[in-house]
Design a protein around this motif. Structure first.
Motif, PDB file in Angstrom:
ATOM      1  N   GLY A 147       0.818  -1.218   0.000  1.00 25.13           N
ATOM      2  CA  GLY A 147       0.000   0.000   0.000  1.00 25.13           C
ATOM      3  C   GLY A 147       0.839   1.251   0.000  1.00 25.13           C
ATOM      4  O   GLY A 147       1.910   1.304  -0.608  1.00 25.13           O
ATOM      5  N   ILE A 148       0.376   2.249   0.753  1.00 27.84           N
ATOM      6  CA  ILE A 148       1.014   3.563   0.683  1.00 27.84           C
ATOM      7  C   ILE A 148       2.393   3.611   1.330  1.00 27.84           C
ATOM      8  O   ILE A 148       3.115   4.582   1.169  1.00 27.84           O
ATOM      9  CB  ILE A 148       0.121   4.681   1.280  1.00 27.84           C
ATOM     10  CG1 ILE A 148      -0.376   4.277   2.659  1.00 27.84           C
ATOM     11  CG2 ILE A 148      -1.015   5.032   0.353  1.00 27.84           C
ATOM     12  CD1 ILE A 148      -1.057   5.380   3.418  1.00 27.84           C
ATOM     13  N   GLU A 149       2.785   2.525   2.046  1.00 25.18           N
ATOM     14  CA  GLU A 149       4.148   2.510   2.595  1.00 25.18           C
ATOM     15  C   GLU A 149       5.184   2.591   1.479  1.00 25.18           C
ATOM     16  O   GLU A 149       6.250   3.182   1.643  1.00 25.18           O
ATOM     17  CB  GLU A 149       4.392   1.265   3.460  1.00 25.18           C
ATOM     18  CG  GLU A 149       4.170  -0.062   2.785  1.00 25.18           C
ATOM     19  CD  GLU A 149       2.734  -0.553   2.872  1.00 25.18           C
ATOM     20  OE1 GLU A 149       2.508  -1.746   2.608  1.00 25.18           O
ATOM     21  OE2 GLU A 149       1.835   0.233   3.192  1.00 25.18           O
ATOM     22  N   PHE A 150       4.852   2.040   0.297  1.00 26.86           N
ATOM     23  CA  PHE A 150       5.799   2.101  -0.819  1.00 26.86           C
ATOM     24  C   PHE A 150       5.691   3.433  -1.559  1.00 26.86           C
ATOM     25  O   PHE A 150       6.627   3.856  -2.224  1.00 26.86           O
ATOM     26  CB  PHE A 150       5.591   0.903  -1.741  1.00 26.86           C
ATOM     27  CG  PHE A 150       5.901  -0.393  -1.032  1.00 26.86           C
ATOM     28  CD1 PHE A 150       7.191  -0.676  -0.629  1.00 26.86           C
ATOM     29  CD2 PHE A 150       4.903  -1.303  -0.722  1.00 26.86           C
ATOM     30  CE1 PHE A 150       7.496  -1.841   0.059  1.00 26.86           C
ATOM     31  CE2 PHE A 150       5.191  -2.475  -0.031  1.00 26.86           C
ATOM     32  CZ  PHE A 150       6.490  -2.742   0.362  1.00 26.86           C
ATOM     33  N   ASP A 151       4.561   4.096  -1.417  1.00 26.41           N
ATOM     34  CA  ASP A 151       4.445   5.463  -1.929  1.00 26.41           C
ATOM     35  C   ASP A 151       5.342   6.380  -1.099  1.00 26.41           C
ATOM     36  O   ASP A 151       6.024   7.256  -1.629  1.00 26.41           O
ATOM     37  CB  ASP A 151       2.986   5.921  -1.857  1.00 26.41           C
ATOM     38  CG  ASP A 151       2.792   7.304  -2.442  1.00 26.41           C
ATOM     39  OD1 ASP A 151       3.114   7.480  -3.622  1.00 26.41           O
ATOM     40  OD2 ASP A 151       2.349   8.216  -1.717  1.00 26.41           O
ATOM     41  N   TYR A 152       5.334   6.155   0.225  1.00 22.81           N
ATOM     42  CA  TYR A 152       6.212   6.906   1.145  1.00 22.81           C
ATOM     43  C   TYR A 152       7.665   6.761   0.678  1.00 22.81           C
ATOM     44  O   TYR A 152       8.405   7.753   0.584  1.00 22.81           O
ATOM     45  CB  TYR A 152       6.038   6.332   2.564  1.00 22.81           C
ATOM     46  CG  TYR A 152       7.058   6.804   3.579  1.00 22.81           C
ATOM     47  CD1 TYR A 152       6.767   7.866   4.431  1.00 22.81           C
ATOM     48  CD2 TYR A 152       8.302   6.185   3.700  1.00 22.81           C
ATOM     49  CE1 TYR A 152       7.711   8.295   5.370  1.00 22.81           C
ATOM     50  CE2 TYR A 152       9.240   6.607   4.625  1.00 22.81           C
ATOM     51  CZ  TYR A 152       8.934   7.658   5.461  1.00 22.81           C
ATOM     52  OH  TYR A 152       9.856   8.090   6.383  1.00 22.81           O
ATOM     53  N   CYS A 153       8.065   5.527   0.374  1.00 23.36           N
ATOM     54  CA  CYS A 153       9.448   5.270  -0.053  1.00 23.36           C
ATOM     55  C   CYS A 153       9.758   5.967  -1.381  1.00 23.36           C
ATOM     56  O   CYS A 153      10.818   6.581  -1.528  1.00 23.36           O
ATOM     57  CB  CYS A 153       9.689   3.773  -0.182  1.00 23.36           C
ATOM     58  SG  CYS A 153       9.592   2.888   1.385  1.00 23.36           S
ATOM     59  N   SER A 154       8.836   5.883  -2.333  1.00 21.45           N
ATOM     60  CA  SER A 154       9.053   6.514  -3.650  1.00 21.45           C
ATOM     61  C   SER A 154       9.210   8.022  -3.508  1.00 21.45           C
ATOM     62  O   SER A 154      10.085   8.637  -4.132  1.00 21.45           O
ATOM     63  CB  SER A 154       7.880   6.217  -4.587  1.00 21.45           C
ATOM     64  OG  SER A 154       7.729   4.839  -4.767  1.00 21.45           O
ATOM     65  N   CYS A 155       8.354   8.640  -2.675  1.00 24.81           N
ATOM     66  CA  CYS A 155       8.396  10.105  -2.494  1.00 24.81           C
ATOM     67  C   CYS A 155       9.696  10.537  -1.830  1.00 24.81           C
ATOM     68  O   CYS A 155      10.330  11.510  -2.250  1.00 24.81           O
ATOM     69  CB  CYS A 155       7.206  10.577  -1.665  1.00 24.81           C
ATOM     70  SG  CYS A 155       5.641  10.364  -2.514  1.00 24.81           S
ATOM     71  N   HIS A 156      10.092   9.820  -0.767  1.00 28.19           N
ATOM     72  CA  HIS A 156      11.335  10.195  -0.082  1.00 28.19           C
ATOM     73  C   HIS A 156      12.554   9.958  -0.972  1.00 28.19           C
ATOM     74  O   HIS A 156      13.543  10.688  -0.874  1.00 28.19           O
ATOM     75  CB  HIS A 156      11.464   9.448   1.248  1.00 28.19           C
ATOM     76  CG  HIS A 156      10.754  10.147   2.368  1.00 28.19           C
ATOM     77  ND1 HIS A 156      11.293  11.243   3.012  1.00 28.19           N
ATOM     78  CD2 HIS A 156       9.540   9.953   2.924  1.00 28.19           C
ATOM     79  CE1 HIS A 156      10.448  11.680   3.930  1.00 28.19           C
ATOM     80  NE2 HIS A 156       9.368  10.920   3.896  1.00 28.19           N
ATOM     81  N   ALA A 157      12.472   8.956  -1.839  1.00 28.59           N
ATOM     82  CA  ALA A 157      13.569   8.728  -2.791  1.00 28.59           C
ATOM     83  C   ALA A 157      13.673   9.908  -3.752  1.00 28.59           C
ATOM     84  O   ALA A 157      14.774  10.394  -4.046  1.00 28.59           O
ATOM     85  CB  ALA A 157      13.331   7.430  -3.556  1.00 28.59           C
ATOM     86  N   ALA A 158      12.514  10.392  -4.234  1.00 30.93           N
ATOM     87  CA  ALA A 158      12.508  11.545  -5.158  1.00 30.93           C
ATOM     88  C   ALA A 158      13.101  12.781  -4.480  1.00 30.93           C
ATOM     89  O   ALA A 158      13.903  13.508  -5.067  1.00 30.93           O
ATOM     90  CB  ALA A 158      11.080  11.827  -5.634  1.00 30.93           C
ATOM     91  N   MET A 159      12.703  13.010  -3.217  1.00 30.25           N
ATOM     92  CA  MET A 159      13.236  14.176  -2.476  1.00 30.25           C
ATOM     93  C   MET A 159      14.751  14.053  -2.298  1.00 30.25           C
ATOM     94  O   MET A 159      15.502  15.024  -2.479  1.00 30.25           O
ATOM     95  CB  MET A 159      12.585  14.271  -1.090  1.00 30.25           C
ATOM     96  CG  MET A 159      11.103  14.607  -1.094  1.00 30.25           C
ATOM     97  SD  MET A 159      10.490  14.534   0.619  1.00 30.25           S
ATOM     98  CE  MET A 159       8.760  14.181   0.343  1.00 30.25           C
ATOM     99  N   ALA A 160      15.208  12.846  -1.931  1.00 30.61           N
ATOM    100  CA  ALA A 160      16.645  12.628  -1.706  1.00 30.61           C
ATOM    101  C   ALA A 160      17.431  12.814  -3.001  1.00 30.61           C
ATOM    102  O   ALA A 160      18.510  13.419  -3.004  1.00 30.61           O
ATOM    103  CB  ALA A 160      16.870  11.224  -1.145  1.00 30.61           C
ATOM    104  N   LEU A 161      16.896  12.311  -4.112  1.00 30.13           N
ATOM    105  CA  LEU A 161      17.583  12.456  -5.407  1.00 30.13           C
ATOM    106  C   LEU A 161      17.710  13.927  -5.799  1.00 30.13           C
ATOM    107  O   LEU A 161      18.736  14.353  -6.332  1.00 30.13           O
ATOM    108  CB  LEU A 161      16.831  11.687  -6.503  1.00 30.13           C
ATOM    109  CG  LEU A 161      16.922  10.154  -6.439  1.00 30.13           C
ATOM    110  CD1 LEU A 161      15.949   9.518  -7.423  1.00 30.13           C
ATOM    111  CD2 LEU A 161      18.345   9.675  -6.729  1.00 30.13           C
TER     112      LEU A 161
END
Length: 762
Positions: free
Chosen positions: A258-272
């Protein structure tokens, strides 16, 4: 769908701006805006009926979907077929529902009398078997236009099946315009997906990408693909700079992912972005933050399939692709992407495959001298019976390559195992059934690690409140651990580090353990982001995704790994995660927990004591624990051993006690006053009467097991109806007593911001 960010514009208007003050690149200001998108959008719901034994697949006025997908195309047919493959149910088109192919027209028509999650697929097969548009309209009242479009797809597919050779350019082009995927066409034409892909390239048939303008912004857009060409939309060909990285999202919300992987995708985008990269996200879930126009530099609303991902990769030529933050979805295509020359950043797909291969994984555990429960892999019924006989019943069985314990069961004997193997779908030598010894009365724990291939760091060990046998996603969980000894925590951290380094994990890894007696057993390793990453990050004040992103891009940036500088810390508080279940949507299902995940969300309670944190987590999940009233006990044979101290605890807290038969006798024999109540089959007034008359405040009811004479699920079902908190494990019952005691003692619940709690970490 429209490119109109309603919440953003509403906030601007609420702050006093007018429509004439808000810029809108395409129209000047929002005052001149009008919807003009030349595309079709389809929303298709994702259901999880297979997760609930006994659930009726029947749609009505109560929502039962657990997620949804959105697809965009230039025609209804294209968008509709795209939405089917976005669902990730193993279907790449409407005719992929093999279970309906053997049914006659009459049998299919019979199935259409009641709306179900399979209705569109049944209609497709009925049209193939000769049903008319009018017949289906009368049955379903779905507009004739949609049924006619479906019929045209059926006719086209049947024509394709008649071909004796590969299709001509005109035939293939028409199929692509109508939304048939390469994978689907390969199956229809009895060839390989690669052949269709190469044929498309030879004919020059390729995706075109079009923008959806975001209203209320100067020139923001997100993109979708289509095989139709248009002079109206401006095609996207690239965007500035070569420093681009592609993140694969998690697809539709479902149980297990669910949205736990959305959390990961968003934080990855911010970090990049902080590391100086341009970001690209592909996802098809409209409910997520990763599909907001401003989360990444470029967003594609596309199914996460090989065909679409490769098209975007060829168009934008990113430096690499991150697949470990989207759950199982991107991992399913990671190996195929790599074969096409796509650079997968972080843990290689081969390592992920190794973790799923129980023989390879067991060899590695033996090399590292780490204990594992006895296990084996089976493809046939005979193999399964032989392995189970060798290991000894009960055994835990599950398919390989699944999330959320899909199809996982505790099997207690040969007959039950034979039934399981007969019902198992898609079992092949590459995807066998995994069989493990079931650890009874074991404490389950898990740990998340950050690893750079040489060093690993484990922020904390999570302890599950429910014993082994309840899926980790459904179990309440304490962070940092509450009942584990220093030695056990040290062992778990050591094992996790050893395994991560041995597997040369680049990024995140999740480990599952069970402690039986004094032995810590490894259950499984998942070398990717897990559903607990947001939980650990928030409780421990460590941005695990950002650190993992630094690691997976270190070859590109030349930056040193952040892992060696990470140090263990002390947490003067507890975080308790509680799962949230959709049982109120399934009144016919017994709301009991097991090895297959059934929760659709979770809450987090944080406080200086475990009891208060548990109380907050329960309150957050909508099951507030009572401060007074009557506690009902109906406990199975195993639970009776732990019953007397628990009953005394509730009695000392001022609760009245009520119990059934032998449970009541046991409590009374211990000198604790308890009122006896009838079970439903014993007479009246019984448990159901007491529940319906609001006489009960809390229910503790442990299931009677497979050999029960009378079913006690009516207790749990009625508890849901009346919104009474209920516990189905003794561990959760004990935690409830602790939670109530903590709040009664304090008289006032403490409220602290997350930032304040983080400041207290040593």
């Amino acid at each position: 769908a429209t490119g109109f960010p309603i919440a953003l514009v509403s906030a601007m208007l609420a702050c006093g701006l007018t429509l004439d003050d808000i810029p809108c690149g395409k129209y000047g200001t929002l005052k001149n805006y009008y919807p003009d998108g030349e595309y079709v959008v389809i929303k298709f719901a994702r259901w999880a009926f297979e997760k609930f034994k006994g659930a009726e697949d029947k749609l009505g006025t109560q929502m039962r979907a657990v997620g949804e997908v959105m697809s965009i195309g230039k025609s209804y047919k294209e968008a509709f077929q795209k939405s089917i493959r976005s669902l990730e149910t193993g279907r790449y088109g409407l005719g992929y529902a093999k279970n309906f192919a053997t049914l006659s027209k009459e049998e299919l028509i019979e199935k259409l009398h009641v709306p179900t999650s399979e209705r569109q697929f049944i209609m497709y097969e009925a049209l193939r078997k000769g049903a008319t548009v009018d017949e289906l309209y009368e049955l379903t009242k779905i507009k004739r236009y949609f049924i006619e479009q479906m019929k045209e797809l059926v006719i086209e597919e049947e024509e394709l099946k008649k071909l004796t050779d590969l299709p001509s350019k005109e035939v293939l082009e028409k199929a692509k315009l109508d939304g048939f995927s390469d994978k689907y066409l390969a199956d229809v034409l009895k060839t390989d997906q690669k052949v269709i892909r190469e044929l498309r390239a030879k004919y020059g048939i390729k995706h075109h990408f079009y923008g959806v303008h975001v209203s209320g912004t100067e020139n923001s857009s997100y993109y979708y693909s289509s095989y139709h060409t248009s002079t109206v939309d401006k095609e996207v060909t690239s965007f500035e700079g070569d420093n681009k990285i592609l993140i694969l999202g998690g697809g539709p919300n479902r149980i297990g992912q669910g949205i736990e992987f959305d959390y990961c995708s968003c934080h990855a985008a911010m970090a990049l972005k902080r590391l100086g990269f341009k970001t690209i996200i592909i996802n098809c879930n409209p409910e997520t933050v990763s599909t907001d126009y401003d989360t990444s530099d470029v967003l594609f609303f596309e199914p996460l399939t090989l065909e679409e991902v490769l098209s975007i990769h060829e168009l934008l030529k990113p430096l690499g692709v991150i697949a470990q933050f989207g759950g199982q979805t991107p991992l399913n295509i990671a190996s195929s992407l790599k074969k096409y020359g796509v650079r997968i950043l972080g843990t290689p797909p081969e390592v992920i495959d190794m973790a799923e291969d129980r023989d390879l994984f067991r060899n590695m555990m033996e090399k590292l001298h780490i204990p594992m429960p006895e296990s084996g892999m089976a493809v046939t019924v005979e193999e399964a019976l032989e392995i189970a006989e060798r290991i000894g019943y009960p055994v835990m069985v599950r398919p390989s390559y699944v999330l959320g314990g899909r199809g996982m069961e505790v099997v207690s004997g040969p007959a039950m195992l034979e039934d399981y193997m007969k019902q198992a779908k898609g079992v092949t030598p590459d995807r066998p059934i995994l069989i493990d010894r079931f650890l009874k009365h074991a404490t389950e724990c898990e740990s998340d690690a950050i690893c750079d291939g040489e060093n690993a760091f484990v922020p904390a060990v999570m302890e599950h409140i429910e014993l082994a046998g309840i899926h980790s996603g459904d179990s309440a969980c304490i962070l940092p651990s509450y009942n584990l000894s220093e030695k056990q925590i040290k062992t778990i951290k050591e094992y996790t580090k050893k395994i991560a380094v041995e597997m040369k994990v680049q990024g995140l890894m999740n480990m599952q353990y069970a402690i039986e007696g004094d032995t810590v057993y490894v259950l499984e390793a998942n070398p990717r982001a897990s559903r607990t990453v947001p939980l650990v990050s928030k409780v421990c004040d460590i941005n695990m995704v950002a650190l993992a992103t630094e690691i997976v891009t270190s070859e590109l940036t030349g930056k040193a790994s952040p892992v060696p500088s990470l140090k263990d810390r002390e947490y003067p508080y507890y975080g308790v995660k509680e799962a949230v279940f959709p049982f109120n949507m399934f009144p016919e299902v017994d709301p009991v927990l097991g090895p297959e995940m059934r929760s659709t969300g979770e809450t987090l309670g944080m406080a200086e004591t475990f009891g208060e944190a548990f109380y907050k987590a329960e309150e957050g999940s909508g099951a507030s624990l009572p401060m007074e009233g009557t506690v009902l006990f109906s406990v199975n044979k195993e639970g009776k051993l732990e019953l007397p101290p628990l009953a005394k605890q509730f009695y000392d807290l001022g609760f009245k006690l009520m119990a059934t038969g032998k449970t009541c006798d046991l409590i009374n024999d211990c000198g604790i006053p308890c009122e006896k109540i009838y079970k439903m089959q014993e007479g009246r007034p019984n448990i159901v009467d007491a529940i319906m008359n609001d006489q009960i405040s809390l229910i503790i009811n442990t299931p009677a097991g497979p050999n029960k004479v009378f079913d006690d699920s009516y207790i749990r079902k009625n508890a849901i109806k009346k919104r009474i908190p209920y516990m189905t494990t003794m561990a959760a019952a004990k935690a409830s007593a602790q939670g109530i005691a903590a709040v009664k003692k304090k008289k006032e619940i403490q409220v602290k911001s997350l930032q304040e709690l983080h400041e207290s970490i040593k």
